[in-house]
Design a protein around this motif. Structure first.
Motif, PDB file in Angstrom:
ATOM      1  N   PHE A   1       0.697  -1.240  -0.080  1.00 35.66           N
ATOM      2  CA  PHE A   1       0.087  -0.013   0.104  1.00 35.66           C
ATOM      3  C   PHE A   1       0.958   1.128   0.012  1.00 35.66           C
ATOM      4  N   ARG A   2       2.030   1.244   0.853  1.00 39.54           N
ATOM      5  CA  ARG A   2       2.721   2.316   0.886  1.00 39.54           C
ATOM      6  C   ARG A   2       3.441   2.846  -0.655  1.00 39.54           C
ATOM      7  N   GLN A   3       3.707   1.644  -1.300  1.00 37.01           N
ATOM      8  CA  GLN A   3       4.322   1.571  -2.494  1.00 37.01           C
ATOM      9  C   GLN A   3       3.367   2.144  -3.476  1.00 37.01           C
ATOM     10  N   LEU A   4       2.125   1.733  -3.481  1.00 37.25           N
ATOM     11  CA  LEU A   4       1.097   2.305  -4.519  1.00 37.25           C
ATOM     12  C   LEU A   4       0.761   3.772  -4.207  1.00 37.25           C
ATOM     13  N   HIS A   5       0.907   4.050  -2.806  1.00 37.04           N
ATOM     14  CA  HIS A   5       0.720   5.545  -2.340  1.00 37.04           C
ATOM     15  C   HIS A   5       1.895   6.307  -2.936  1.00 37.04           C
ATOM     16  N   GLU A   6       3.057   6.043  -2.834  1.00 42.92           N
ATOM     17  CA  GLU A   6       4.205   6.864  -3.284  1.00 42.92           C
ATOM     18  C   GLU A   6       4.424   6.816  -4.866  1.00 42.92           C
TER      19      GLU A   6
ATOM     20  N   GLU B   1       1.724   4.681 -20.047  1.00 40.40           N
ATOM     21  CA  GLU B   1       1.635   3.067 -20.132  1.00 40.40           C
ATOM     22  C   GLU B   1       2.177   2.528 -18.822  1.00 40.40           C
ATOM     23  N   LEU B   2       3.404   2.647 -18.932  1.00 45.35           N
ATOM     24  CA  LEU B   2       4.411   2.532 -17.864  1.00 45.35           C
ATOM     25  C   LEU B   2       4.087   2.515 -16.497  1.00 45.35           C
ATOM     26  N   ASP B   3       3.350   3.697 -16.413  1.00 44.24           N
ATOM     27  CA  ASP B   3       2.834   4.070 -14.784  1.00 44.24           C
ATOM     28  C   ASP B   3       1.538   3.154 -14.533  1.00 44.24           C
ATOM     29  N   ARG B   4       0.514   3.180 -15.593  1.00 47.85           N
ATOM     30  CA  ARG B   4      -0.601   2.117 -15.365  1.00 47.85           C
ATOM     31  C   ARG B   4      -0.057   0.736 -15.166  1.00 47.85           C
ATOM     32  N   LYS B   5       0.997   0.405 -15.960  1.00 39.87           N
ATOM     33  CA  LYS B   5       1.637  -1.129 -15.686  1.00 39.87           C
ATOM     34  C   LYS B   5       2.036  -1.205 -14.247  1.00 39.87           C
ATOM     35  N   GLU B   6       2.839  -0.186 -13.676  1.00 33.94           N
ATOM     36  CA  GLU B   6       3.511  -0.291 -12.536  1.00 33.94           C
ATOM     37  C   GLU B   6       2.313  -0.407 -11.401  1.00 33.94           C
ATOM     38  N   ASP B   7       1.171   0.549 -11.626  1.00 33.06           N
ATOM     39  CA  ASP B   7       0.028   0.650 -10.702  1.00 33.06           C
ATOM     40  C   ASP B   7      -0.600  -0.968 -10.822  1.00 33.06           C
TER      41      ASP B   7
ATOM     42  N   MET C   1      -1.440  -3.320  -7.700  1.00 34.09           N
ATOM     43  CA  MET C   1      -2.614  -3.748  -7.346  1.00 34.09           C
ATOM     44  C   MET C   1      -2.946  -5.381  -7.522  1.00 34.09           C
ATOM     45  N   PHE C   2      -2.462  -5.775  -8.442  1.00 28.01           N
ATOM     46  CA  PHE C   2      -2.587  -7.282  -8.676  1.00 28.01           C
ATOM     47  C   PHE C   2      -1.916  -8.038  -7.350  1.00 28.01           C
ATOM     48  N   GLU C   3      -0.800  -7.630  -7.001  1.00 31.27           N
ATOM     49  CA  GLU C   3      -0.215  -7.934  -5.578  1.00 31.27           C
ATOM     50  C   GLU C   3      -1.087  -7.983  -4.659  1.00 31.27           C
TER      51      GLU C   3
ATOM     52  N   GLU D   1     -16.066 -12.451  -6.813  1.00 29.00           N
ATOM     53  CA  GLU D   1     -17.187 -11.797  -7.427  1.00 29.00           C
ATOM     54  C   GLU D   1     -16.802 -10.262  -8.049  1.00 29.00           C
ATOM     55  N   MET D   2     -15.557  -9.607  -7.741  1.00 29.35           N
ATOM     56  CA  MET D   2     -15.264  -8.427  -8.208  1.00 29.35           C
ATOM     57  C   MET D   2     -14.763  -8.764  -9.500  1.00 29.35           C
ATOM     58  N   GLY D   3     -14.063  -9.839  -9.701  1.00 29.29           N
ATOM     59  CA  GLY D   3     -13.560 -10.348 -10.777  1.00 29.29           C
ATOM     60  C   GLY D   3     -11.945  -9.429 -11.140  1.00 29.29           C
ATOM     61  N   VAL D   4     -11.536  -8.864  -9.924  1.00 21.25           N
ATOM     62  CA  VAL D   4     -10.371  -7.862 -10.160  1.00 21.25           C
ATOM     63  C   VAL D   4      -9.234  -8.704 -10.541  1.00 21.25           C
ATOM     64  N   ILE D   5      -8.899  -9.900 -10.050  1.00 23.88           N
ATOM     65  CA  ILE D   5      -7.671 -10.551 -10.292  1.00 23.88           C
ATOM     66  C   ILE D   5      -7.542 -10.967 -11.637  1.00 23.88           C
ATOM     67  N   PRO D   6      -8.486 -11.721 -12.291  1.00 23.66           N
ATOM     68  CA  PRO D   6      -8.285 -11.947 -13.649  1.00 23.66           C
ATOM     69  C   PRO D   6      -8.394 -10.596 -14.581  1.00 23.66           C
ATOM     70  N   LYS D   7      -8.856  -9.618 -14.201  1.00 24.87           N
ATOM     71  CA  LYS D   7      -8.694  -8.437 -15.032  1.00 24.87           C
ATOM     72  C   LYS D   7      -7.313  -7.737 -14.920  1.00 24.87           C
ATOM     73  N   LEU D   8      -7.080  -7.737 -13.863  1.00 20.53           N
ATOM     74  CA  LEU D   8      -5.499  -7.182 -13.672  1.00 20.53           C
ATOM     75  C   LEU D   8      -4.733  -8.076 -14.190  1.00 20.53           C
ATOM     76  N   ASN D   9      -4.991  -9.371 -14.298  1.00 21.60           N
ATOM     77  CA  ASN D   9      -3.824 -10.315 -15.061  1.00 21.60           C
ATOM     78  C   ASN D   9      -3.919 -10.070 -16.308  1.00 21.60           C
ATOM     79  N   GLU D  10      -5.083  -9.664 -17.088  1.00 25.40           N
ATOM     80  CA  GLU D  10      -4.993  -9.432 -18.385  1.00 25.40           C
ATOM     81  C   GLU D  10      -4.061  -8.032 -18.809  1.00 25.40           C
ATOM     82  N   LEU D  11      -4.158  -7.291 -17.844  1.00 26.02           N
ATOM     83  CA  LEU D  11      -3.275  -6.174 -17.957  1.00 26.02           C
ATOM     84  C   LEU D  11      -1.800  -6.355 -17.547  1.00 26.02           C
ATOM     85  N   ARG D  12      -1.252  -7.161 -17.156  1.00 24.35           N
ATOM     86  CA  ARG D  12      -0.068  -7.442 -16.776  1.00 24.35           C
ATOM     87  C   ARG D  12       0.851  -7.624 -18.208  1.00 24.35           C
TER      88      ARG D  12
END
Length: 113
Positions: free
Chosen positions: A44-49, A71-77, A81-83, A102-113
């Protein structure tokens, strides 16, 4: 179950508490030991920083107006977030695991990796 694990509540702002402080917010209930909580807090600190750093770049013509940098910034975010969600899922109670699935967040984030 590991005796060193205690219950924590994680809110969307990245705050981790031992009591469900704000009932109006969706909270993820997890069971973790001190090392696991420190690892999650570090993410969380890493994401906020990273988000603060991105905000400072708004007036930098070196990076702000170049889509490749965005794109690089979004990929790092997305990687962070995935982790975070992966750890919440792994440490989560059955209800938390159901919520994350139910949120489907992990598969979605996996697609963006």
């Amino acid at each position: 179950m590991d005796e060193n694990r205690i219950t924590f509540y994680v809110n969307p702002k990245g705050e981790i508490n031992t009591l469900p402080a704000d009932e109006s917010m969706h909270l993820f209930e997890i069971r973790a030991n001190e090392a696991e909580i420190e690892q999650l807090r570090g993410l969380f600190r890493q994401l906020h920083e990273h988000n603060k750093k991105e905000g400072k770049d708004i007036f930098s013509t070196k990076s702000f107006f170049y889509e490749n940098q965005g794109e690089l910034d979004r990929k790092e975010d997305n990687e962070i977030m995935f982790e975070i969600y992966r750890q919440i899922f792994m440490l989560g109670t059955e209800k938390t695991k159901e919520d994350v699935e139910e949120m489907g967040v992990i598969p979605k984030l996996n697609e963006l990796r």
